[in-house]
Motif scaffolding. Sequence first.
Motif, PDB file in Angstrom:
ATOM      1  N   THR A  29       0.808  -1.280   0.073  1.00  0.00           N
ATOM      2  CA  THR A  29      -0.096   0.007  -0.149  1.00  0.00           C
ATOM      3  C   THR A  29       0.922   1.210  -0.094  1.00  0.00           C
ATOM      4  O   THR A  29       0.277   2.223  -0.359  1.00  0.00           O
ATOM      5  CB  THR A  29      -0.908  -0.203   1.318  1.00  0.00           C
ATOM      6  N   LEU A  30       2.280   1.238   0.353  1.00  0.00           N
ATOM      7  CA  LEU A  30       2.951   2.386   0.408  1.00  0.00           C
ATOM      8  C   LEU A  30       4.338   2.096  -0.140  1.00  0.00           C
ATOM      9  O   LEU A  30       5.186   1.064   0.277  1.00  0.00           O
ATOM     10  CB  LEU A  30       3.149   2.884   1.949  1.00  0.00           C
ATOM     11  N   TRP A  31       4.701   2.682  -1.124  1.00  0.00           N
ATOM     12  CA  TRP A  31       6.021   2.532  -1.652  1.00  0.00           C
ATOM     13  C   TRP A  31       7.235   3.620  -0.990  1.00  0.00           C
ATOM     14  O   TRP A  31       6.755   5.134  -1.283  1.00  0.00           O
ATOM     15  CB  TRP A  31       6.071   2.440  -3.144  1.00  0.00           C
ATOM     16  N   SER A  32       8.335   3.388  -0.775  1.00  0.00           N
ATOM     17  CA  SER A  32       9.145   4.353  -0.100  1.00  0.00           C
ATOM     18  C   SER A  32      10.605   3.949  -0.355  1.00  0.00           C
ATOM     19  O   SER A  32      10.971   2.996  -0.636  1.00  0.00           O
ATOM     20  CB  SER A  32       9.079   4.688   1.188  1.00  0.00           C
ATOM     21  N   TYR A  33      11.694   4.893  -0.235  1.00  0.00           N
ATOM     22  CA  TYR A  33      12.929   4.538  -0.118  1.00  0.00           C
ATOM     23  C   TYR A  33      13.298   4.272   1.054  1.00  0.00           C
ATOM     24  O   TYR A  33      13.530   4.912   1.955  1.00  0.00           O
ATOM     25  CB  TYR A  33      13.935   5.971  -0.632  1.00  0.00           C
ATOM     26  N   LEU A  34      13.612   2.872   1.225  1.00  0.00           N
ATOM     27  CA  LEU A  34      13.836   2.335   2.576  1.00  0.00           C
ATOM     28  C   LEU A  34      15.271   2.635   3.293  1.00  0.00           C
ATOM     29  O   LEU A  34      16.243   2.726   2.364  1.00  0.00           O
ATOM     30  CB  LEU A  34      13.744   0.706   2.531  1.00  0.00           C
ATOM     31  N   GLN A  35      15.218   2.847   4.322  1.00  0.00           N
ATOM     32  CA  GLN A  35      16.554   3.085   5.019  1.00  0.00           C
ATOM     33  C   GLN A  35      17.366   1.766   5.350  1.00  0.00           C
ATOM     34  O   GLN A  35      16.746   0.962   6.089  1.00  0.00           O
ATOM     35  CB  GLN A  35      16.216   4.136   6.290  1.00  0.00           C
ATOM     36  N   ARG A  36      18.545   1.657   4.689  1.00  0.00           N
ATOM     37  CA  ARG A  36      19.127   0.289   5.137  1.00  0.00           C
ATOM     38  C   ARG A  36      20.009   0.391   6.434  1.00  0.00           C
ATOM     39  O   ARG A  36      20.498  -0.555   6.788  1.00  0.00           O
ATOM     40  CB  ARG A  36      20.009  -0.061   3.922  1.00  0.00           C
ATOM     41  N   SER A  37      20.705   1.678   6.428  1.00  0.00           N
ATOM     42  CA  SER A  37      21.518   2.018   7.741  1.00  0.00           C
ATOM     43  C   SER A  37      21.180   3.323   8.410  1.00  0.00           C
ATOM     44  O   SER A  37      20.940   4.143   7.810  1.00  0.00           O
ATOM     45  CB  SER A  37      23.008   1.820   7.112  1.00  0.00           C
ATOM     46  N   ASN A  38      21.162   3.075   9.537  1.00  0.00           N
ATOM     47  CA  ASN A  38      21.175   4.325  10.676  1.00  0.00           C
ATOM     48  C   ASN A  38      22.301   4.867  10.950  1.00  0.00           C
ATOM     49  O   ASN A  38      23.468   4.111  10.881  1.00  0.00           O
ATOM     50  CB  ASN A  38      20.261   4.082  11.877  1.00  0.00           C
ATOM     51  N   GLU A  39      22.613   6.306  11.271  1.00  0.00           N
ATOM     52  CA  GLU A  39      23.618   6.796  11.736  1.00  0.00           C
ATOM     53  C   GLU A  39      24.042   6.212  12.887  1.00  0.00           C
ATOM     54  O   GLU A  39      23.126   6.072  13.900  1.00  0.00           O
ATOM     55  CB  GLU A  39      23.453   8.347  11.640  1.00  0.00           C
ATOM     56  N   LEU A  40      25.382   5.844  13.297  1.00  0.00           N
ATOM     57  CA  LEU A  40      25.753   5.213  14.534  1.00  0.00           C
ATOM     58  C   LEU A  40      27.124   5.912  14.976  1.00  0.00           C
ATOM     59  O   LEU A  40      27.924   5.998  14.134  1.00  0.00           O
ATOM     60  CB  LEU A  40      25.805   3.565  14.089  1.00  0.00           C
ATOM     61  N   LYS A  41      27.170   6.185  16.122  1.00  0.00           N
ATOM     62  CA  LYS A  41      28.300   6.637  16.911  1.00  0.00           C
ATOM     63  C   LYS A  41      28.678   5.789  18.037  1.00  0.00           C
ATOM     64  O   LYS A  41      28.119   5.461  19.144  1.00  0.00           O
ATOM     65  CB  LYS A  41      27.972   8.116  17.201  1.00  0.00           C
ATOM     66  N   LYS A  42      29.959   5.082  17.849  1.00  0.00           N
ATOM     67  CA  LYS A  42      30.371   4.113  19.028  1.00  0.00           C
ATOM     68  C   LYS A  42      31.602   4.425  19.529  1.00  0.00           C
ATOM     69  O   LYS A  42      32.558   4.934  18.639  1.00  0.00           O
ATOM     70  CB  LYS A  42      30.244   2.693  18.502  1.00  0.00           C
ATOM     71  N   HIS A  43      31.903   4.426  20.882  1.00  0.00           N
ATOM     72  CA  HIS A  43      33.004   4.725  21.534  1.00  0.00           C
ATOM     73  C   HIS A  43      33.287   3.490  22.000  1.00  0.00           C
ATOM     74  O   HIS A  43      32.650   2.542  22.657  1.00  0.00           O
ATOM     75  CB  HIS A  43      32.965   5.498  22.538  1.00  0.00           C
ATOM     76  N   PHE A  44      34.930   2.987  21.818  1.00  0.00           N
ATOM     77  CA  PHE A  44      35.151   1.744  22.541  1.00  0.00           C
ATOM     78  C   PHE A  44      36.713   1.988  23.180  1.00  0.00           C
ATOM     79  O   PHE A  44      37.423   2.838  22.772  1.00  0.00           O
ATOM     80  CB  PHE A  44      35.545   0.616  21.350  1.00  0.00           C
ATOM     81  N   TYR A  45      36.813   1.522  24.306  1.00  0.00           N
ATOM     82  CA  TYR A  45      38.265   1.354  24.959  1.00  0.00           C
ATOM     83  C   TYR A  45      38.375   0.180  25.645  1.00  0.00           C
ATOM     84  O   TYR A  45      37.562  -0.624  26.110  1.00  0.00           O
ATOM     85  CB  TYR A  45      38.032   2.803  25.888  1.00  0.00           C
ATOM     86  N   ASN A  46      39.808  -0.181  25.921  1.00  0.00           N
ATOM     87  CA  ASN A  46      40.263  -1.293  26.578  1.00  0.00           C
ATOM     88  C   ASN A  46      41.568  -1.193  26.842  1.00  0.00           C
ATOM     89  O   ASN A  46      42.165  -0.697  26.214  1.00  0.00           O
ATOM     90  CB  ASN A  46      39.841  -2.651  25.497  1.00  0.00           C
ATOM     91  N   THR A  47      41.673  -2.362  27.806  1.00  0.00           N
ATOM     92  CA  THR A  47      43.150  -2.457  28.201  1.00  0.00           C
ATOM     93  C   THR A  47      43.464  -3.899  27.954  1.00  0.00           C
ATOM     94  O   THR A  47      42.950  -4.874  28.039  1.00  0.00           O
ATOM     95  CB  THR A  47      43.218  -2.344  29.718  1.00  0.00           C
ATOM     96  N   SER A  48      44.733  -4.100  27.545  1.00  0.00           N
ATOM     97  CA  SER A  48      45.234  -5.314  27.147  1.00  0.00           C
ATOM     98  C   SER A  48      46.666  -5.672  27.954  1.00  0.00           C
ATOM     99  O   SER A  48      47.361  -4.320  28.131  1.00  0.00           O
ATOM    100  CB  SER A  48      45.602  -5.559  25.765  1.00  0.00           C
ATOM    101  N   TRP A  49      47.039  -6.620  28.098  1.00  0.00           N
ATOM    102  CA  TRP A  49      48.372  -6.983  28.963  1.00  0.00           C
ATOM    103  C   TRP A  49      49.059  -8.062  28.359  1.00  0.00           C
ATOM    104  O   TRP A  49      48.429  -9.255  27.915  1.00  0.00           O
ATOM    105  CB  TRP A  49      48.234  -7.076  30.334  1.00  0.00           C
ATOM    106  N   SER A  50      50.413  -8.213  28.783  1.00  0.00           N
ATOM    107  CA  SER A  50      50.880  -9.498  28.245  1.00  0.00           C
ATOM    108  C   SER A  50      51.882  -9.838  29.249  1.00  0.00           C
ATOM    109  O   SER A  50      52.841  -8.970  29.533  1.00  0.00           O
ATOM    110  CB  SER A  50      51.389  -9.649  26.796  1.00  0.00           C
TER     111      SER A  50
END
Length: 806
Positions: A519-540
């Motif tokens: 009943t409705l034709w549209s340009y579908l959104q495939r991807s949203n804007e995304l903002k991600k922060h990551f931080y981590n500590t590693s050791w050996s």
Amino acid sequence: MKILIPLILYFAMGLTYTYSQNTFTLSGRILDEKKQPLSGVSIFLQNTFHGTFTNRDGYFTIYNLEKGQYIINISHISYKTIIDTILVNHDIYYDIEMKPSTISLQEVVINDLSFEKREKEESLNLEIVNNQYLKQNIGGSLMNSLERLAGITTIDIGTGQSKPVIRGLGFNRVVVVENGVKHEGQQWGADHGLEIDQYNAETIEIIKGPVSIMYGSDAIGGIIDIKQNKIPLNNSINVILDLIGKSNNNLMGSSILISGRKKSLFMNLRTTLINYGDYKVPTDSIDIYSYRAALYKQQLRNTAGNEQNIHYTLGIIQHKFTTKLFISNIYNKSGFFANAHGIEPRNVDTLLHDKSGRDILYPYHQVNHFKIINKSQWNRSHYKIETDFGFQRNFRQEWSTYVNHGFMPATFPDSLPFPSDLELQLDKYIYSANLKPTFYLNEKTTITTGINYQFQKNKIDGRSFIIPEFSQFTIGSYAYTKYYFSNKSILHFGIRYDYSFLHTESYYDWFKSPNENYTLWSYLQRSNELKKHFYNTSWSIGYIHNLENLIFKINGGKSFRIPDAKELAANGVNYHHFSFEVGNPNLSPEISYQIDAAIEYRNKKFAFEISPFVNYFTHYIYLNPSAQYDRLYGNGNQVFYYTESEVLRYGSEFHSHYEIIPNIQLGVIAEYVHSQQMSGEKKGYNLPFSPPASILFNLKFKKDRLKFAENLYCSLDYKLTSTQKEIVPPEEITQGYQLLNLSLGSNLYFNNHLVIFSFQIQNILNTKYFNHTSFYRLINVPEPGRNIVINITIPFSSNLNKSKQN
């Protein structure tokens, strides 16, 4: 550009020659224990850039030595290294006799004490090979040439491209470093090969296991460190020509290196050209899901390709400072197997594709990777500082005939900003910087600190969509210390902190789609804007204990990997695997804890190494098949979702050589890795692309010297690979197989001119078998059939001092 290259060559070579009367010459002859001359012996003066190799008669000469005391290093593949101190205040003639060494695990050993020292002092499992090893085991790509090493496998895309897999981990879990800078392409894709020219690799270090301390995220499985570290001898001009041919895909190629040095200035220029046709498999047809596709003359249609690579290096070397500028451009164009790229096998135009085995038709891809790296080092008595700066551009395009999938219009609109046959375009820019100071606090303690910075911007174009445009910023800092309890006992410890910010852009379809009720034709959104922060500590933390012929190593640590843009935000059809893939924006970073150990023993006739490991992931990201099918963008492709679970992995490599009688050696190389998901929907299943257990038996004849040849070898490999039953759907069980491979080669002399010859027959019996980690395994494409490989290396050199004196 036509004028620029000659000007650079003229400047770099410094054709005006000056000769100082205040310098001296060191010359001599190297003999073996039977008083016979030794060729190919490396002679270099420590902490200088003076060095050379002995000729066929064992003689060597080093020119332009200033007055002073030097430490001379003399090394050969089969003999014990000699270190001596000499005083130069006049011309010196230096004769010496070398004694046979203990057997080495590597069949080609680096003739440099710094690499031997690295192997003995690295707590992780380290393999080092050189250019000679690569040519003796040359494959269709650099990664194929490394496959014979224990723990190294590949994901192959035809015969010209492949991706590295270390102990069953690949994609963004293995870091490839070239000249100190992390190589960045589109490594998230199984069909995306590594844009590296194997002829330009002089030395390769492979570390198996997590190396996040030095390299940050993505080094969770290991690293492959590619170096161009050879500096030409002073006042010399050198030319090395490589010629290669392969029978299976009618490959023809050449690579030429021109190098030279005048005092502190040196340059290298390499050009590589390779062209190959469709490769052959030992079968007349293949079963692609429910359809059998016939093969014309056993050729995989449209798998031809070509490479055009150029590399330029300009460097300045001084006593306390060295800087090198590396500029390279790698271009590759190759076809996708025509029966396997998102189209029904029965729709392939066989008359067109079978007309020629060398043309590249739709579908195909082309990749251009441009790279600039500056690498500098400052040396002082109590510290050194290393810097790396890099810029890369990875430009990838995939082309195919327009076919309207789902609700795409039957006729491609002329109003769009991209052509109808551009299926996918990925344009990635990468900026990198590394700072690495090392402090020698005392005889027992060394501390290395560092900062790594990287910024990426990836743009997209074309009619299909799988990942959005994204930008990513990453910065990390670390400290790593090495403490010598004694010359035999070393402790390693390191800690690192990383921060990363990932920003993905929104994306809308270029065509309209209906809702479920139409009943409705549209340009579908495939991807949203995304903002991600990551931080981590590693050791050996690691410990090494060196005895005279025995080495013990153990290392434990924590490492991590940041999820990439595809894992977080994918939403599209993968036409190579007939799947619809969906990302998960809530994924956490992968966290890995691992313990590695190694025991290595060597004596004159026998050597072995065993290296077990245990690896536990609290979070492991993988692509999970679902019961859903896509209705909008393909012909009912199965939907896959990125998810995460706990994973336990363990395994080991084993490597041994025994000299049965003089000149004849028996070797064994074995590897095994097991992985199991401990949670999630696929609990109890294996991980995808897990290599099966394998063992390789090798019988090798070696002779250092014959009448017209040196370093003669003949090697026969018999490889057994087990059936891989530990799979995760949609993978299928892959039957085990047996392979025979033959290689031989020698340094030949024609009128006293050296020609290095290597010859291989891969898959001697033309065995039909499947590689479980191959890109085409899911559509039942077997590996290439019998392949005869010939590589000829012809070196030329000229010493300006000698020319001047004559």
